[in-house]
Design a protein around this motif. Structure first.
Motif, PDB file in Angstrom:
ATOM      1  N   ASP A 292       0.670  -1.298  -0.234  1.00  0.00           N
ATOM      2  CA  ASP A 292      -0.081   0.084   0.133  1.00  0.00           C
ATOM      3  C   ASP A 292       0.750   1.214   0.183  1.00  0.00           C
ATOM      4  OD1 ASP A 292      -2.168  -1.427   0.264  1.00  0.00           O
ATOM      5  OD2 ASP A 292      -2.364  -1.476   2.476  1.00  0.00           O
ATOM      6  N   GLU A 293       2.118   1.000   0.884  1.00  0.00           N
ATOM      7  CA  GLU A 293       2.797   2.239   0.727  1.00  0.00           C
ATOM      8  C   GLU A 293       3.538   2.612  -0.488  1.00  0.00           C
ATOM      9  OE1 GLU A 293       6.206   3.875   4.022  1.00  0.00           O
ATOM     10  OE2 GLU A 293       5.048   2.058   4.445  1.00  0.00           O
ATOM     11  N   PHE A 294       4.364   1.523  -1.332  1.00  0.00           N
ATOM     12  CA  PHE A 294       5.198   1.833  -2.181  1.00  0.00           C
ATOM     13  C   PHE A 294       4.773   1.233  -3.652  1.00  0.00           C
ATOM     14  CE2 PHE A 294       7.735   1.657   1.491  1.00  0.00           C
ATOM     15  CZ  PHE A 294       8.405   2.630   1.437  1.00  0.00           C
ATOM     16  N   GLY A 295       3.754   0.657  -3.582  1.00  0.00           N
ATOM     17  CA  GLY A 295       3.152   0.159  -4.938  1.00  0.00           C
ATOM     18  C   GLY A 295       3.365  -1.086  -5.456  1.00  0.00           C
ATOM     19  N   PRO A 296       2.961  -1.732  -6.348  1.00  0.00           N
ATOM     20  CA  PRO A 296       3.221  -3.096  -6.904  1.00  0.00           C
ATOM     21  C   PRO A 296       4.606  -2.922  -7.999  1.00  0.00           C
ATOM     22  CG  PRO A 296       1.367  -2.181  -8.343  1.00  0.00           C
ATOM     23  CD  PRO A 296       1.586  -1.084  -7.217  1.00  0.00           C
TER      24      PRO A 296
END
Length: 325
Positions: free
Chosen positions: A45-49
């Motif tokens: 959620d914080e840094f993305g896929p």
């Protein structure tokens, strides 16, 4: 601040992602699930896929992809769920990651960090209870780390990511829930030196990783018997900090090596050999060893505990070394 080993590892990964855009985490279930041991919980959620990448269940495939990314200038952190699964990628780790610098005549470094859970004691039976870090310490071209404390869990990763060569971090599964105080400003730590966790004068107890706290507890029990044990945390299995080991043995004149791996061909055998090679005339007793029984790790709790190193076995070995056995 109060924290756990698991949270310290997560903070280390978060800081690395924040400090260097080339860093990304990849592995099985590291994203939406938050990691098999919840180390990467919330990071997707914080840094993305793009930077928290779930991979297929193919260790050879995603370890190879990580090596390729490192060769391409990235700084991958590759999580392998448990050490036994790393055997499915052994060809990639040994014949590619560890060897490319040599095979390319020094042209290509492989700056990659592999994280994996190691160790027994959690009733995961013979397939998920290995301590194989000693095997990997046999391979030139690799740097082998075994963080046993909150400070090392928090601080080893960033230093490892600065290393131009492959680094393997072995996290003992029993340590993840362990809690304690960690300085708010805790940061990167040295990854080449052993640490004297308890000074002493009568016998050197040399260990690492998941057995450190058990050995410290054993040292306290020995103190009650009038035996002053020094406890050495190896921290790094390759390269071994030979100087700290020999300095301790030169002071105490006795040594016991505690290693959760099997006795035959173990890291304890290597440490014992180096003491004998370089400090033989300082010894007042043979080097003792406390290792796991030479059997596949049992599932049943009582049998598993009987197969693993214990404080009682450390006490017996230390007392024998000082002539009180």
């Amino acid at each position: 601040m109060k924290t756990t080993y698991r949270e310290a590892m997560r903070a280390a990964i978060r800081e690395s992602l924040q400090r260097d855009d080339r860093v990304f985490l990849m592995g099985e279930d590291v994203g939406k699930y938050g990691g098999c041991f919840a180390v990467s919980l919330g990071l997707l959620d914080e840094f993305g896929p793009d930077r928290i990448r779930d991979t297929p269940l193919s260790e050879s495939g995603f370890v190879g992809a990580g090596i390729g990314a490192a060769l391409g200038g990235m700084r991958p952190i590759v999580e392998i769920m448990t050490v036994n699964f790393s055997l499915l990628a052994l060809d990639q780790i040994m014949n590619n990651a560890a060897s490319i610098l040599h095979m390319s005549g020094g042209q290509f470094n492989v700056p990659i960090v592999f994280r994996m859970t190691t160790g027994a004691g959690r009733q995961l039976a013979a397939q998920h209870s290995h301590s194989l870090e000693g095997w990997y310490a046999h391979i030139p071209g690799l740097h082998i780390l075994t963080p046993a404390t909150l400070e090392d869990a928090r601080g080893m990763l960033w230093t490892a990511l600065q290393n131009p060569d492959p680094v393997l971090i072995f996290e003992h599964g029993s340590l993840y829930p362990r809690s304690g105080d960690l300085a708010d400003d805790a940061g990167p730590v040295d990854i080449v030196s052993a640490a004297v966790r308890r000074p002493g004068s009568d016998v050197s107890l040399i260990t690492y990783g998941g057995t450190l706290q058990m050995v410290l507890d054993a040292a306290d029990r020995l103190a009650a018997d009038g035996i002053d044990a020094e406890v050495i945390d190896l921290r790094t299995l390759r390269p071994l900090d030979e100087a700290t080991i020999l300095a301790s043995v030169t002071k105490t004149h006795r040594a016991v090596v505690i290693d959760e791996g099997w006795r035959s061909g173990s890291i304890s055998a290597e440490v014992s050999a180096r003491i004998t090679e370089h400090a033989f005339y300082e010894l007042d007793a043979p080097v003792g060893r406390v290792c796991s029984a030479e059997v596949p790790t049992p599932y049943a709790h009582e049998l598993e505990q009987a197969a693993l190193p214990s404080a009682d076995r450390v006490l017996a070995a230390a007392r024998e070394a000082v002539g009180r056995g």
